[in-house]
Enzyme design. Structure first.
Site, PDB file in Angstrom:
ATOM      1  N   LYS A  43      -8.317   5.148  -6.601  1.00 41.99           N
ATOM      2  CA  LYS A  43      -8.636   6.271  -7.479  1.00 41.99           C
ATOM      3  C   LYS A  43      -9.897   6.978  -7.011  1.00 41.99           C
ATOM      4  O   LYS A  43      -9.971   8.214  -7.006  1.00 41.99           O
ATOM      5  CB  LYS A  43      -8.801   5.771  -8.914  1.00 41.99           C
ATOM      6  CG  LYS A  43      -7.480   5.349  -9.540  1.00 41.99           C
ATOM      7  CD  LYS A  43      -7.695   4.751 -10.915  1.00 41.99           C
ATOM      8  CE  LYS A  43      -6.345   4.393 -11.550  1.00 41.99           C
ATOM      9  NZ  LYS A  43      -6.539   3.677 -12.830  1.00 41.99           N
ATOM     10  N   GLY A  90       0.828  -1.194   0.000  1.00 40.77           N
ATOM     11  CA  GLY A  90       0.000   0.000   0.000  1.00 40.77           C
ATOM     12  C   GLY A  90       0.859   1.239   0.000  1.00 40.77           C
ATOM     13  O   GLY A  90       2.076   1.157   0.171  1.00 40.77           O
ATOM     14  N   PRO A  91       0.219   2.384  -0.184  1.00 37.94           N
ATOM     15  CA  PRO A  91       0.956   3.645  -0.222  1.00 37.94           C
ATOM     16  C   PRO A  91       1.602   3.953   1.130  1.00 37.94           C
ATOM     17  O   PRO A  91       1.280   3.313   2.131  1.00 37.94           O
ATOM     18  CB  PRO A  91      -0.109   4.674  -0.576  1.00 37.94           C
ATOM     19  CG  PRO A  91      -1.417   4.008  -0.367  1.00 37.94           C
ATOM     20  CD  PRO A  91      -1.210   2.551  -0.440  1.00 37.94           C
ATOM     21  N   PRO A  92       2.493   4.922   1.178  1.00 35.01           N
ATOM     22  CA  PRO A  92       3.172   5.237   2.430  1.00 35.01           C
ATOM     23  C   PRO A  92       2.207   5.729   3.501  1.00 35.01           C
ATOM     24  O   PRO A  92       1.207   6.355   3.183  1.00 35.01           O
ATOM     25  CB  PRO A  92       4.124   6.385   2.052  1.00 35.01           C
ATOM     26  CG  PRO A  92       4.226   6.353   0.585  1.00 35.01           C
ATOM     27  CD  PRO A  92       2.969   5.761   0.073  1.00 35.01           C
ATOM     28  N   GLY A  93       2.532   5.419   4.738  1.00 33.48           N
ATOM     29  CA  GLY A  93       1.777   5.977   5.863  1.00 33.48           C
ATOM     30  C   GLY A  93       0.445   5.316   6.126  1.00 33.48           C
ATOM     31  O   GLY A  93      -0.406   5.875   6.804  1.00 33.48           O
ATOM     32  N   VAL A  94       0.226   4.106   5.607  1.00 31.53           N
ATOM     33  CA  VAL A  94      -1.049   3.452   5.889  1.00 31.53           C
ATOM     34  C   VAL A  94      -0.906   2.435   7.026  1.00 31.53           C
ATOM     35  O   VAL A  94      -1.863   1.750   7.344  1.00 31.53           O
ATOM     36  CB  VAL A  94      -1.626   2.745   4.650  1.00 31.53           C
ATOM     37  CG1 VAL A  94      -2.063   3.764   3.627  1.00 31.53           C
ATOM     38  CG2 VAL A  94      -0.621   1.788   4.050  1.00 31.53           C
ATOM     39  N   GLY A  95       0.276   2.351   7.610  1.00 32.40           N
ATOM     40  CA  GLY A  95       0.420   1.485   8.783  1.00 32.40           C
ATOM     41  C   GLY A  95       1.098   0.161   8.527  1.00 32.40           C
ATOM     42  O   GLY A  95       1.013  -0.742   9.360  1.00 32.40           O
ATOM     43  N   LYS A  96       1.789   0.026   7.417  1.00 34.16           N
ATOM     44  CA  LYS A  96       2.434  -1.257   7.113  1.00 34.16           C
ATOM     45  C   LYS A  96       3.501  -1.580   8.156  1.00 34.16           C
ATOM     46  O   LYS A  96       3.525  -2.665   8.721  1.00 34.16           O
ATOM     47  CB  LYS A  96       3.072  -1.198   5.707  1.00 34.16           C
ATOM     48  CG  LYS A  96       2.070  -0.915   4.608  1.00 34.16           C
ATOM     49  CD  LYS A  96       2.708  -0.954   3.234  1.00 34.16           C
ATOM     50  CE  LYS A  96       3.762   0.113   2.981  1.00 34.16           C
ATOM     51  NZ  LYS A  96       3.251   1.476   2.968  1.00 34.16           N
ATOM     52  N   THR A  97       4.366  -0.605   8.394  1.00 31.78           N
ATOM     53  CA  THR A  97       5.442  -0.839   9.345  1.00 31.78           C
ATOM     54  C   THR A  97       4.892  -1.090  10.742  1.00 31.78           C
ATOM     55  O   THR A  97       5.339  -1.985  11.452  1.00 31.78           O
ATOM     56  CB  THR A  97       6.384   0.378   9.386  1.00 31.78           C
ATOM     57  OG1 THR A  97       6.699   0.731   8.061  1.00 31.78           O
ATOM     58  CG2 THR A  97       7.637   0.055  10.158  1.00 31.78           C
ATOM     59  N   SER A 146      -4.318   3.590 -18.242  1.00 29.80           N
ATOM     60  CA  SER A 146      -5.613   4.037 -17.762  1.00 29.80           C
ATOM     61  C   SER A 146      -5.892   5.503 -18.066  1.00 29.80           C
ATOM     62  O   SER A 146      -6.944   6.015 -17.733  1.00 29.80           O
ATOM     63  CB  SER A 146      -5.736   3.775 -16.258  1.00 29.80           C
ATOM     64  OG  SER A 146      -4.881   4.632 -15.554  1.00 29.80           O
TER      65      SER A 146
HETATM   66  P1  ADP Z   1       3.932   2.655   6.305  1.00 27.96           P
HETATM   67  O1  ADP Z   1       4.868   1.659   6.837  1.00 27.96           O
HETATM   68  O2  ADP Z   1       2.735   2.061   5.650  1.00 27.96           O
HETATM   69  O3  ADP Z   1       4.544   3.703   5.453  1.00 27.96           O
HETATM   70  P2  ADP Z   1       3.646   3.406   9.049  1.00 27.96           P
HETATM   71  O4  ADP Z   1       3.400   2.076   9.615  1.00 27.96           O
HETATM   72  O5  ADP Z   1       4.983   4.016   9.236  1.00 27.96           O
HETATM   73  O6  ADP Z   1       3.287   3.436   7.515  1.00 27.96           O
HETATM   74  O7  ADP Z   1       2.521   4.380   9.579  1.00 27.96           O
HETATM   75  C1  ADP Z   1       2.672   5.767   9.686  1.00 27.96           C
HETATM   76  C2  ADP Z   1       2.023   6.251  10.938  1.00 27.96           C
HETATM   77  O8  ADP Z   1       0.618   6.193  10.862  1.00 27.96           O
HETATM   78  C3  ADP Z   1       2.415   5.431  12.120  1.00 27.96           C
HETATM   79  O9  ADP Z   1       2.626   6.288  13.197  1.00 27.96           O
HETATM   80  C4  ADP Z   1       1.202   4.554  12.337  1.00 27.96           C
HETATM   81  O10 ADP Z   1       1.087   4.151  13.672  1.00 27.96           O
HETATM   82  C5  ADP Z   1       0.077   5.448  11.917  1.00 27.96           C
HETATM   83  N1  ADP Z   1      -1.061   4.668  11.424  1.00 27.96           N
HETATM   84  C6  ADP Z   1      -1.231   4.205  10.170  1.00 27.96           C
HETATM   85  N2  ADP Z   1      -2.405   3.543  10.062  1.00 27.96           N
HETATM   86  C7  ADP Z   1      -2.994   3.578  11.264  1.00 27.96           C
HETATM   87  C8  ADP Z   1      -4.228   3.061  11.785  1.00 27.96           C
HETATM   88  N3  ADP Z   1      -5.095   2.379  11.034  1.00 27.96           N
HETATM   89  N4  ADP Z   1      -4.505   3.298  13.078  1.00 27.96           N
HETATM   90  C9  ADP Z   1      -3.631   3.983  13.846  1.00 27.96           C
HETATM   91  N5  ADP Z   1      -2.468   4.497  13.434  1.00 27.96           N
HETATM   92  C10 ADP Z   1      -2.135   4.302  12.137  1.00 27.96           C
END
Ligand code: ADP
Length: 902
Positions: free
Chosen positions: A841, A410-417, A798
């Site tokens: 999208k 998924g895109p950055p910042g969606v909680g993967k890490t 697309s």
């Molecule tokens: P990624 O690895 O996808 O780029 P991160 O895991 O670093 O993203 O997430 C970025 C920040 O957003 C982190 O601080 C994370 O805890 C927070 N975050 C992302 N998704 C959620 C969620 N569903 N609920 C709570 N916090 C989230």
């Protein structure tokens, strides 16, 4: 040194301190050799991630005890703790009897000092393999022991705090008696310092202490720094009352001062009579003492021996141990200045540091607890969490199951890490993230051979060294960003890493001996699936995290991000309030992302700004200042604050500059002050947003402004950052009928442009696109199509429908609708084919404030993934043919229609 008041837990593990006292503010170095203190250090300090607190409690040898009713078998004199050394100890001096063999009575003092470890080092004694620790402890605050009980081999005490809290302290400092006593103490201390200064000129720091450290702490620190008897130390420890403590300290400092003065006189007399050899002896003694103080007193064992000991305790498999010994033998033959010495050394250090056997013990997996912790850390993501729980459940049933590697996409910042790290904590394992972004060289994964200058191990081995256990959860971050080129193929190395058959003996070129990776749990992340090489993808199970809707982001903010950000900045809602409305504004105007990373960053900026203000406010306390400029008085301001402001406003107009608040004396109304602070949180409003975050980055009218001229259409595309709105601009000029394309385009998108132009041309004459209607119009003109945001590479089919729309708009000179965005591939004959990434999208369109979305009819099924609250705010227009697209894209229908037979 100048530790802030600490929170004491109600229980502390107790380290006995024989015939010695650790006072608050003092620092001691203690060598722990007895089984019980070694165990204590191991469990309470060494194995903890954060260094914990322990209690240091003086114990008195029965021999030294004033009332000698109990039999003693201990022999005093160990400089540090010597409670019970085992009889096998080789060091002859200060042998202690083993407390296990001889029931040695211990006189515990009932007061002690909580301490924190500043430094820990672990050693293994050579023949016996016995572990010892050297701990450097800093005393923090006094406590009294409620009761003492055994935990395993060492003791744990229920305690209560004796020293005053910061607030109490500040209050006490107003007491006239204490003021007088402090003054007296400081004067004596100053005198001592100036005497010492004449002698050694290195007391500058002590002088600074005198000015900066609160006097109650000074008293302890000063007394701790000179040699006084155990009894005197104890009585200092027992001086809980500040007045008693200050006068005792003054007395002790004064006595020390006098003794220095006397000694001075004597040495002056004796000096000159010392022979050369005596002088040398004295100097050597001093040097020894200094070395000991610095912690490198192991004269008898050189560097290499220390390395060897470290290697011995590393738990290497036998064949590797042999290899290491060979290497070590070579090192021994070399001179430290010789080339190759240091590289050989660094290599051996790596061998010694690698966790050949060290594991973090996996605790019994509690699925319910795991689910709870996933839920409490992450909002939403129900399906993803469910999948993780299933994954954990399989592991629980079959711990060595060779399941697929989870890959969060998924895109950055969606909680993967953060999901991956939750997996680690659910399993009770350590977590390490290895970034693969931009890795093109196989050596990044596998290391360089040691024949290269500056060669290093690869990122995996390096990661294992850092994490220090061989069974961590290892996150292979951005696995889609590894590319291959002439320097080898990192993907194939990764394939070996992820293959359970092969990773038992992973071969790092630098390490040059196999390392077993089979205990590592791998998790991967990627922004997109597509670039992952198929064999690698085959080993992984893809879990998609498409990005959040604004509503989800709002929930994530209030439930997770804001509390976390406040906490990280030492704030709470008492100090800073970020109302929902403001969070919404940040989402709309400052971040247009699929994830929440920038949102979190912006919230952190607000918290930083607030933290500065709160810190300033504290500094001025009790004369609290509120600068009106930065903190607009919100409606929630308490009545108390209002009345104070009104009072202050009588002098100066409250609307300009700073408003000096009246002084509230601390001792009478401490309560009130805390009310006051709590009652006036900084409430974020639009002014503060703009001040801290700058002017809004995005505005909702962007689309309308962009499509104000014919030739511009609004497309929806998929990028690494999730869905995006992408404008397409077409223009025409006199030329030879050529097509120019700009904006970092890939081949597929270029072809789409050709197809689009062909389609329009094929109909140009037939449909009479322009009023002059001659074919030559198209033939004598060049067409330029540009995809703005030229720095971002774009590709994919697309954009087909968007390109046609833009061309038709150009030729018909009609603007496209600003509220409508589209996506879809088009065939030469005008059929619209389905495309990927529909959910992202559609979310992107929603973020941009688009109202209508044109999609290929065959993408209907993908809409099921889009949250219904988003869908309900959008008009979705499903199309089969490009003519339908044009029909929807223009106000009043397709501009060509009146000429066409559609
Ligand atoms: P990624 O690895 O996808 O780029 P991160 O895991 O670093 O993203 O997430 C970025 C920040 O957003 C982190 O601080 C994370 O805890 C927070 N975050 C992302 N998704 C959620 C969620 N569903 N609920 C709570 N916090 C989230």
């Amino acid at each position: 040194m100048m530790a802030e008041p600490v929170e004491l837990p109600s229980r502390l593990a107790i380290l006995p301190f024989r015939n010695k006292v650790l006072l608050p503010g003092a620092i001691v170095r203690i060598r722990c050799t007895s089984p019980s203190s070694v165990k204590l250090v191991e469990q309470e300090l060494w194995q903890r991630e954060e260094r914990g607190l322990i209690g240091v409690l003086p114990v008195r040898d029965s021999e030294a005890a004033a009332v000698g009713t109990l039999l003693s078998q201990g022999v005093g004199g160990d400089p540090g703790y010597g409670g019970s050394k085992s009889p096998t100890t080789s060091s002859g001096e200060q042998q202690k009897q083993d407390s296990k063999n001889h029931q040695e009575p211990i006189h515990w003092h009932n007061r002690g000092v909580a301490a924190r470890a500043l430094h820990l080092s672990r050693g293994v004694e050579k023949p016996s393999g016995r572990v010892t620790y050297i701990v450097v402890l800093e005393g923090l605050c006094r406590f009294s022991v409620q009761d003492l009980s055994a935990r395993g081999t060492y003791h744990v005490a229920r305690i209560s705090r004796l020293d005053m809290t910061k607030a109490e302290m500040e209050q006490a400092e107003q007491d006239p008696d204490i003021i007088a006593l402090s003054r007296q103490f400081k004067a004596t201390a100053m005198e001592l310092i100036s005497v010492l200064e004449q002698k050694q000129k290195t007391v500058g720091r002590t002088k600074v202490l005198l000015e900066t450290v609160p006097v109650h702490r000074l008293a302890d620190i000063f007394v701790a720094s000179f040699e006084i008897s155990f009894e005197e130390q104890l009585s200092m420890l027992d001086s809980v009352d500040l007045k008693v403590r200050l006068s005792k300290a003054t007395e002790l400092v004064d006595r020390h001062l006098q003794s220095i003065l006397v000694a001075e006189k004597i040495t002056q007399k004796v000096e000159g009579q010392l022979s050369k050899s005596q002088k040398e002896y004295l100097l050597r003694q001093q040097m020894r003492a200094i070395k000991e103080e610095l912690g490198d007193n192991d004269d008898d064992e050189d560097d290499v021996a220390a390395l060897e000991r470290k290697m011995q305790s590393a738990g290497m498999p036998p064949n590797i141990w042999k290899h290491a010994q060979r290497e070590l033998r070579q090192l021994r033959k070399m001179q430290p200045q010789q080339p190759g010495y240091s590289s050989s050394r660094v290599y051996l250090e790596l061998l010694a540091d690698l966790p050949w056997q060290k594991v973090s013990e996996e605790r019994e997996l509690d699925l319910r607890a795991a689910k709870e912790s996933l839920d409490s850390d992450h909002y939403g993501l129900t399906k993803v969490k469910q999948r993780i729980i299933e994954y954990l459940a399989v592991r629980k049933l079959k711990p060595d199951a060779r399941g697929p590697v989870l890959c969060f996409v998924g895109p950055p910042g969606v909680g993967k890490t953060s999901l991956a790290s939750s997996i680690a904590s659910a399993l009770g394992r350590k977590f390490i993230r290895i970034s693969l972004g931009g890795v093109k060289d196989e050596a990044d994964i596998r290391g360089h051979r040691r024949t290269y200058i500056g060669s290093m191990p690869g990122r995996l081995i390096d990661g294992l060294k850092r994490v220090g256990v061989c069974n961590p959860v290892m996150l292979l971050d951005e696995i889609d960003k590894t590319g291959s080129d002439v320097r080898g193929d990192p993907a194939s190395a990764l394939l070996e890493v992820l293959d359970p058959e092969q990773n038992k003996s992973f071969n790092d070129h630098y390490l040059n001996v196999p390392f077993d990776l089979s205990k590592v749990i791998f998790v991967a992340t990627a922004n997109r699936v597509q670039p992952i090489p198929p064999p690698l993808l085959d080993r992984m199970e893809v879990i998609e995290l498409p990005g959040y809707t604004p509503e989800e982001k709002l929930k994530i903010s209030t439930k997770h991000l804001i509390p976390r950000v406040l906490d990280q900045h030492g704030l709470s809602t008492e100090f800073l309030k970020i109302p929902e409305g403001m969070v919404k504004l940040i989402i709309q105007r400052y971040t247009r992302e699929a994830g929440v990373r920038n949102l979190e960053r912006n919230l952190a900026s607000l918290a930083r700004a607030a933290a500065v203000r709160v810190a300033e406010q504290e500094r001025f306390s009790p004369a609290i200042q509120l600068s009106k400029g930065i903190q607009p008085m919100a409606a929630s301001t308490t009545a108390l604050l209002d009345t104070r402001l009104a009072g202050a406003g009588s002098g100066s107009s409250p609307s300009n500059g700073e408003v000096e608040m009246e002084v509230i004396p601390m001792d009478v109304s401490g309560q009130e002050i805390s009310n006051f602070d709590g009652g006036s949180p900084i409430v974020v409003d639009e002014t503060m947003l703009e001040k801290v975050l700058g002017p809004p980055r995005y505005d909702d009218n962007e689309a309308a402004e962009r499509v104000a001229t014919p030739g511009v259409s609004v497309g929806l595309v998929w990028t690494n950052f999730g869905g995006e709105v992408q404008f397409v601009e077409a223009t025409t000029m006199v030329g030879k009928g050529e097509l120019h394309l700009t904006g970092q385009l890939g081949d597929v998108i270029k072809e789409s442009a050709q197809i689009a132009l062909t389609w329009v041309r094929a109909r140009a004459s037939e449909l009479e696109i322009s009023s002059t209607s001659d074919k030559s119009l198209l033939e004598s003109r060049d067409i330029h199509i540009h995809f703005p945001a030229g720095a971002v590479p774009k590709d994919g089919p697309s954009a087909g429908v968007t390109l046609v729309t833009s061309l038709v708009s150009l030729f018909s000179k009609k603007k496209v609708r600003a509220d409508t965005a589209m996506t879809g591939e088009m065939t030469l004959r005008g059929l619209v084919l389905p495309v990927g990434g529909i959910k992202d999208k559609v979310l992107a369109a929603h973020r941009y404030g688009i109202k209508r979305v044109i999609l290929p009819e065959r993408n209907l099924k993908d809409l099921a993934e889009v949250p219904s609250n988003i869908l309900s705010g959008l008009e979705i227009l499903l199309v089969k043919r490009i003519e339908d697209v044009l029909e929807h894209a223009f106000e009043g229908g397709c501009p060509l229609r009146k000429h066409s037979k559609l």
